[in-house]
Design a protein around this motif. Structure first.
Motif, PDB file in Angstrom:
ATOM      1  N   LEU A 164       0.824  -1.217   0.000  1.00  0.00           N
ATOM      2  CA  LEU A 164       0.000   0.000   0.000  1.00  0.00           C
ATOM      3  C   LEU A 164       0.857   1.267   0.000  1.00  0.00           C
ATOM      4  O   LEU A 164       0.491   2.263  -0.633  1.00  0.00           O
ATOM      5  CB  LEU A 164      -0.961  -0.010   1.190  1.00  0.00           C
ATOM      6  CG  LEU A 164      -2.059  -1.070   1.113  1.00  0.00           C
ATOM      7  CD1 LEU A 164      -3.027  -0.941   2.272  1.00  0.00           C
ATOM      8  CD2 LEU A 164      -2.825  -0.988  -0.215  1.00  0.00           C
ATOM      9  N   ARG A 167       1.916   1.658  -3.416  1.00  0.00           N
ATOM     10  CA  ARG A 167       0.830   2.250  -4.218  1.00  0.00           C
ATOM     11  C   ARG A 167       0.790   3.769  -4.030  1.00  0.00           C
ATOM     12  O   ARG A 167       0.638   4.522  -4.987  1.00  0.00           O
ATOM     13  CB  ARG A 167      -0.504   1.626  -3.806  1.00  0.00           C
ATOM     14  CG  ARG A 167      -1.701   2.287  -4.456  1.00  0.00           C
ATOM     15  CD  ARG A 167      -2.685   1.323  -4.995  1.00  0.00           C
ATOM     16  NE  ARG A 167      -3.667   2.046  -5.806  1.00  0.00           N
ATOM     17  CZ  ARG A 167      -3.778   1.968  -7.106  1.00  0.00           C
ATOM     18  NH1 ARG A 167      -2.977   1.183  -7.781  1.00  0.00           N
ATOM     19  NH2 ARG A 167      -4.687   2.649  -7.763  1.00  0.00           N
ATOM     20  N   GLY A 186      -5.875  -0.825  -8.759  1.00  0.00           N
ATOM     21  CA  GLY A 186      -6.406  -0.514  -7.432  1.00  0.00           C
ATOM     22  C   GLY A 186      -7.050  -1.725  -6.789  1.00  0.00           C
ATOM     23  O   GLY A 186      -6.841  -2.005  -5.607  1.00  0.00           O
ATOM     24  N   VAL A 190      -5.927  -3.668  -3.391  1.00  0.00           N
ATOM     25  CA  VAL A 190      -6.875  -3.943  -2.309  1.00  0.00           C
ATOM     26  C   VAL A 190      -6.838  -5.423  -1.939  1.00  0.00           C
ATOM     27  O   VAL A 190      -6.794  -5.788  -0.753  1.00  0.00           O
ATOM     28  CB  VAL A 190      -8.310  -3.527  -2.732  1.00  0.00           C
ATOM     29  CG1 VAL A 190      -9.347  -4.141  -1.809  1.00  0.00           C
ATOM     30  CG2 VAL A 190      -8.443  -2.013  -2.727  1.00  0.00           C
ATOM     31  N   ALA A 193      -3.489  -6.342  -0.162  1.00  0.00           N
ATOM     32  CA  ALA A 193      -3.453  -5.766   1.186  1.00  0.00           C
ATOM     33  C   ALA A 193      -4.446  -6.467   2.109  1.00  0.00           C
ATOM     34  O   ALA A 193      -4.143  -6.711   3.286  1.00  0.00           O
ATOM     35  CB  ALA A 193      -3.761  -4.272   1.114  1.00  0.00           C
ATOM     36  N   ILE A 255      -9.412  -0.923   4.308  1.00  0.00           N
ATOM     37  CA  ILE A 255      -9.256  -1.593   3.006  1.00  0.00           C
ATOM     38  C   ILE A 255     -10.633  -1.874   2.390  1.00  0.00           C
ATOM     39  O   ILE A 255     -10.843  -1.669   1.192  1.00  0.00           O
ATOM     40  CB  ILE A 255      -8.427  -2.887   3.167  1.00  0.00           C
ATOM     41  CG1 ILE A 255      -6.988  -2.532   3.561  1.00  0.00           C
ATOM     42  CG2 ILE A 255      -8.443  -3.701   1.885  1.00  0.00           C
ATOM     43  CD1 ILE A 255      -6.148  -3.726   3.964  1.00  0.00           C
ATOM     44  N   ALA A 258     -11.946   1.277   1.095  1.00  0.00           N
ATOM     45  CA  ALA A 258     -11.306   1.626  -0.179  1.00  0.00           C
ATOM     46  C   ALA A 258     -11.905   0.825  -1.330  1.00  0.00           C
ATOM     47  O   ALA A 258     -12.043   1.322  -2.450  1.00  0.00           O
ATOM     48  CB  ALA A 258      -9.804   1.365  -0.086  1.00  0.00           C
ATOM     49  N   TRP A 259     -12.271  -0.429  -1.030  1.00  0.00           N
ATOM     50  CA  TRP A 259     -12.858  -1.280  -2.073  1.00  0.00           C
ATOM     51  C   TRP A 259     -14.222  -0.743  -2.508  1.00  0.00           C
ATOM     52  O   TRP A 259     -14.520  -0.671  -3.698  1.00  0.00           O
ATOM     53  CB  TRP A 259     -12.982  -2.706  -1.515  1.00  0.00           C
ATOM     54  CG  TRP A 259     -13.478  -3.730  -2.490  1.00  0.00           C
ATOM     55  CD1 TRP A 259     -13.291  -3.729  -3.852  1.00  0.00           C
ATOM     56  CD2 TRP A 259     -14.231  -4.905  -2.188  1.00  0.00           C
ATOM     57  NE1 TRP A 259     -13.876  -4.838  -4.399  1.00  0.00           N
ATOM     58  CE2 TRP A 259     -14.462  -5.582  -3.408  1.00  0.00           C
ATOM     59  CE3 TRP A 259     -14.716  -5.471  -1.019  1.00  0.00           C
ATOM     60  CZ2 TRP A 259     -15.165  -6.783  -3.472  1.00  0.00           C
ATOM     61  CZ3 TRP A 259     -15.409  -6.673  -1.083  1.00  0.00           C
ATOM     62  CH2 TRP A 259     -15.632  -7.311  -2.295  1.00  0.00           C
ATOM     63  N   ARG A 265     -10.475   5.857  -2.713  1.00  0.00           N
ATOM     64  CA  ARG A 265      -9.616   4.682  -2.569  1.00  0.00           C
ATOM     65  C   ARG A 265      -8.183   5.035  -2.201  1.00  0.00           C
ATOM     66  O   ARG A 265      -7.619   4.465  -1.264  1.00  0.00           O
ATOM     67  CB  ARG A 265      -9.648   3.866  -3.871  1.00  0.00           C
ATOM     68  CG  ARG A 265      -8.782   2.626  -3.818  1.00  0.00           C
ATOM     69  CD  ARG A 265      -9.046   1.720  -4.989  1.00  0.00           C
ATOM     70  NE  ARG A 265     -10.373   1.107  -4.891  1.00  0.00           N
ATOM     71  CZ  ARG A 265     -11.020   0.565  -5.918  1.00  0.00           C
ATOM     72  NH1 ARG A 265     -10.476   0.578  -7.116  1.00  0.00           N
ATOM     73  NH2 ARG A 265     -12.203   0.020  -5.755  1.00  0.00           N
ATOM     74  N   GLU A 266      -7.582   5.972  -2.927  1.00  0.00           N
ATOM     75  CA  GLU A 266      -6.150   6.221  -2.718  1.00  0.00           C
ATOM     76  C   GLU A 266      -5.871   6.709  -1.303  1.00  0.00           C
ATOM     77  O   GLU A 266      -4.913   6.254  -0.661  1.00  0.00           O
ATOM     78  CB  GLU A 266      -5.633   7.234  -3.746  1.00  0.00           C
ATOM     79  CG  GLU A 266      -5.744   6.761  -5.200  1.00  0.00           C
ATOM     80  CD  GLU A 266      -5.118   5.400  -5.437  1.00  0.00           C
ATOM     81  OE1 GLU A 266      -4.158   5.037  -4.727  1.00  0.00           O
ATOM     82  OE2 GLU A 266      -5.587   4.678  -6.331  1.00  0.00           O
ATOM     83  N   LEU A 269      -6.365   3.804   1.194  1.00  0.00           N
ATOM     84  CA  LEU A 269      -5.294   2.806   1.098  1.00  0.00           C
ATOM     85  C   LEU A 269      -3.989   3.344   1.681  1.00  0.00           C
ATOM     86  O   LEU A 269      -3.231   2.601   2.317  1.00  0.00           O
ATOM     87  CB  LEU A 269      -5.085   2.383  -0.361  1.00  0.00           C
ATOM     88  CG  LEU A 269      -6.192   1.514  -0.976  1.00  0.00           C
ATOM     89  CD1 LEU A 269      -5.834   1.130  -2.407  1.00  0.00           C
ATOM     90  CD2 LEU A 269      -6.423   0.252  -0.153  1.00  0.00           C
TER      91      LEU A 269
END
Lengths: 441, 179
Positions: A164, A167, A186, A190, A193, A255, A258-259, A265-266, A269
Motif C-alpha cells: 500500500l 501504491r 487498485g 486492495v 493488502a 481496506i 477503499a474497495w 480509494r487512494e 489505502l
C-alpha cells in the motif's frame, strides 16, 4: 415512493429505532451475565506487596473440588513456596513459605464442583519489586512452531504495509502522470493488502495463544479453558496482541472502505498502509530487542520496516508485471513504476542493512558469539540469504533498469522479480527464527 | 484493561437494539416506484455486519477464557467477510449472482457458532440463552435460503420473525439477569 425516498425512510426508521434503544439502555440497569473463572485473588495479579505474604487466597465464581485443587507459587529462582491448598466452597487458601523479594509466578488448576470442568491460569505479583510476566512452565510447548506464526505476521505486514505504501508513493503518482483509471491496479492492491491484513490478524491471535500456553502450562487439551486475562495484561506479548489486533481490524475496515468507495480509494489505502507499518512496532516491542533499550528497539523496528517496504514493493511490481501479460497496454505503467521503485528501493536496502548491523551489535555480546551460539549462526544464515537478495536487486538496478529506461528488451524480468520475492520470503522466515531465539547472555 | 461484566451485559443490550433496527430496515417489505416489492439496497446491513465483526473481534481480544477467543474469532471473520461482500454488492463495485446467498449463509453460520459455543461450555451461565439464539438464527438462515430457492415466497421475509425474536432475546438477557 422513489428509491431515494425509500432510502431516507429506511435511514429514519433505523435512526429512530437506535435512538429508542439507547434511551432504554440508559433507563434499565444491566447486570453481569458472562463467564468467569477466577474472580479475585489476594495478592492479585500485578500487585506489589511490601512484605512476603503468608498466604494466597483465590476466590472462584463457583465451588471447586478440594482434592483436585493445584496451586504453585514460584519465586524468581523457581522455588515453589505453596503448601497444600485448603478449599472451602469457592475459596482456596494457600499457606506460603517465606521467600525472597522479587516477582512471583502463581499457577493454578481447579476442577469445578458441579460439572467437573478443568480451568487453569497463571499470573504474577511482586514482593517489594515490580512484577514481571509469569515465567513459562517447564516442559510445556505447543506442536506448532511460533516461528511460522511470526513469519506469517512479517508477510502480512509486508503485504498490507509494503504494497500500500508502494501504491501511495509509486503507482498513484505514475497513474496521475501518464493518465488511466488505475481501476484494475487498485483492485489488485486492495486484494493483496486485504490478504496481508487478514493473515497478520490471525497470526497475531495464534502467536499470542502459542506464547501464552507455556506460561499457563498443564495439558494442551485443558488450555481451551485457561484464564487468559493476566497474560494479556501483564506481558508485552499480550499488550502487543491487544493493540495490534485492534489496529489490524481498523486496517481491514479501511481496506474494505477503499474497495467500496473507489473515489476515496487512494487516501484510504495510504492510511491503511501507514497504519500497517505502524503495527509492526508491536512485533519489535514484544521481542527480545525491547529488553535492550530504546535504541535497539528502534533499530529492530527500522529493520522490519525496511524489509516490509522492500518485500511489499516487489510483490506490487510482480502484480503489475502479471497485468502486462494479459493487458499489453499496461506496459508503460509497469515501466514507469519500475523506474520509480528502483530509484527509491536502495534507501530501503541501506536502512535494512544498517539497522540489521545495529541490532546484531546490540544483541551479540562478542564477535565470537556469531559462530559459537545458535543465535549467531541463525543470524549468519539470515544475512547470507539477504545478501543473495541484495545481489539480485543490484542486478535489477544496474543491469535491467537501464535497459528498461532505454526501452530495450528486458526479457525474463518477471521471473527474476519473482525469484527475488521468494528469496526475501526465505530471509523473512529466518528473521522469524531469529526473533524466537534467545540472544546469548 | 478488563471489561467489567456490567459493560458486557450492556453490550448485549446495544447489540440487540441495533440488530432489531437493522433487520427491520433490511427485511420490512418495500414497495418500489412501480408498486412492485423492491429489494433493499441500503448499505446499513453491510456496515452493521462489519461493525458487528469488529465488535466480535473485540470480544476475542477481551475474552477471559481461551475457548471464547476461538469461537469468537470465527464468528468475527464470518461477519467481516459477509459485511464486506454485502457492502461491495450494494455499492455496485462487485456483483455476482451467488452474493444473494451471503446474508442467509452468514445468519446460518452465526447460528451454528452459537450452538458450538453451547457445546463447548454446556454448563455456562448463558448456555440456554445461547442455545435459543443459535436455533433462532439457524431457523432464520434456513428460511431465507428457502426464500431464495422458492420464487413463490420470494416477496415474503420468511426469516424476519426468527431474526426479530433473536434481537429481543439479546435485549432480554440483562433484564432477565436483573430479575
Amino acid at each position: 415512493m422513489t428509491p431515494r425516498s425509500m432510502g431516507f425512510t429506511a435511514i429514519r426508521r433505523a435512526s429512530a429505532s437506535v435512538g429508542l434503544a439507547v434511551l432504554l439502555l440508559l433507563l434499565v440497569p444491566a447486570v453481569a451475565s458472562a463467564h468467569a473463572v477466577l474472580e479475585t485473588s489476594t495478592p492479585s495479579f500485578g500487585d506489589v506487596v511490601a512484605e512476603e505474604p503468608v498466604r494466597l487466597t483465590l476466590e472462584y465464581d463457583e465451588d471447586v473440588v478440594p482434592g483436585l485443587a493445584q496451586v504453585s507459587v514460584l519465586t524468581p529462582q523457581g522455588r515453589d513456596l505453596a503448601q497444600a491448598p485448603q478449599v472451602s466452597g469457592s475459596t482456596v487458601t494457600v499457606p506460603l513459605d517465606r521467600g525472597p523479594k522479587g516477582s512471583y509466578t502463581v499457577r493454578w488448576r481447579m476442577v469445578a464442583g458441579d460439572d467437573g470442568h478443568v480451568t487453569e491460569g497463571a499470573f504474577s505479583f511482586g514482593v517489594d519489586a515490580r512484577p514481571v510476566a509469569p515465567v513459562p512452565a517447564a516442559g510445556a510447548g505447543i506442536p506448532l512452531a511460533p516461528e511460522i506464526l511470526v513469519w506469517l505476521e512479517f508477510i502480512g505486514i509486508a503485504l498490507a504495509g509494503g504494497t500500500l505504501v508502494f501504491r501511495a508513493l509509486i503507482t498513484a503518482p505514475v497513474m496521475r502522470r501518464i493518465g488511466g483509471s488505475g481501476e484494475d491496479e487498485g483492485r489488485i492492491a486492495v486484494a493483496i493488502a486485504a490478504i496481508g491484513a487478514v493473515v497478520a490478524l490471525h497470526a497475531a491471535l495464534f502467536s499470542f495463544l502459542v506464547g501464552a500456553y507455556p506460561v499457563v502450562g498443564g495439558d494442551l487439551g485443558d488450555f481451551v479453558d485457561a484464564e487468559i486475562i493476566p497474560i494479556r495484561l501483564s506481558t508485552h506479548l499480550g499488550q502487543a496482541f491487544t493493540y495490534s489486533c485492534f489496529a489490524w481490524i481498523g486496517v481491514i475496515a479501511l481496506i474494505v472502505g477503499a474497495w467500496v468507495h473507489p473515489r476515496r480509494r487512494e487516501a484510504l489505502l495510504a492510511v491503511a498502509g501507514v497504519a500497517s507499518l505502524a503495527i509492526a512496532f508491536g512485533l519489535s516491542w514484544a521481542g527480545h530487542p525491547a529488553a535492550g533499550g530504546t535504541l535497539l528497539l528502534l533499530a529492530d523496528y527500522a529493520h522490519l520496516l525496511a524489509a516490509a517496504l522492500w518485500f511489499g514493493g516487489l510483490v506490487a511490481l510482480v502484480a503489475l508485471a502479471a497485468g502486462v501479460r494479459s493487458h499489453p497496454d499496461r506496459a508503460e505503467t509497469f515501466r514507469a513504476c519500475l523506474l520509480r521503485f528502483s530509484a527509491l528501493a536502495p534507501a530501503a536496502v541501506v536502512a535494512l542493512a544498517g539497522a540489521g548491523v545495529g541490532v546484531a551489535i546490540g544483541e551479540l555480546p562478542s564477535l565470537s558469539a556469531i559462530v559459537t551460539t545458535g543465535y549467531g549462526l541463525v543470524l549468519v544464515g539470515k544475512t547470507a540469504i539477504f545478501a543473495v537478495a541484495i545481489a539480485l536487486a543490484a542486478y535489477h538496478r544496474y543491469s535491467v533498469v537501464p535497459r528498461v529506461a532505454a526501452r530495450a528488451s528486458a526479457g525474463g524480468l518477471r521471473e527474476t522479480l519473482i525469484t527475488e520475492v521468494v528469496i526475501l520470503g526465505v530471509a523473512l522466515a529466518l528473521a522469524a527464527v531469529v526473533s524466537q531465539t534467545a540472544p546469548p547472555a | 484493561m478488563i471489561l467489567p461484566q456490567i459493560q458486557i451485559a450492556r453490550g448485549h443490550w446495544i447489540l440487540g437494539a441495533l440488530f432489531l433496527a437493522i433487520i427491520l430496515d433490511e427485511y420490512l417489505p418495500l414497495i418500489g416506484r412501480d408498486d412492485q416489492p423492491a429489494r433493499s439496497r441500503s448499505p446499513l446491513i453491510g456496515w452493521a455486519l462489519m461493525i458487528g465483526g469488529a465488535g466480535v473481534w473485540a470480544t476475542v481480544i477481551f475474552a477471559d477464557v481461551v475457548h471464547d477467543m476461538l469461537v469468537h474469532f470465527l464468528w468475527g471473520d464470518l461477519l467481516l467477510a459477509a459485511g464486506a461482500l454485502e457492502l461491495a454488492r450494494r455499492r455496485g463495485v462487485y456483483e455476482r449472482p451467488w452474493l444473494d446467498y451471503v446474508l442467509p449463509l452468514a445468519i446460518l453460520g452465526c447460528g451454528l457458532l452459537f450452538l458450538v459455543h453451547v457445546e463447548i461450555d454446556p454448563e455456562g451461565q448463558g448456555a440456554r440463552w445461547h442455545l435459543s439464539m443459535g436455533l433462532l438464527l439457524v431457523a432464520a438462515g434456513l428460511l431465507e435460503l428457502l426464500r431464495l430457492r422458492w420464487p413463490r415466497v420470494a416477496a415474503i421475509p420468511l426469516g424476519l420473525p426468527a431474526l426479530a425474536a433473536f434481537a429481543l432475546l439479546l435485549i432480554a438477557i440483562p433484564v432477565a439477569a436483573a430479575s
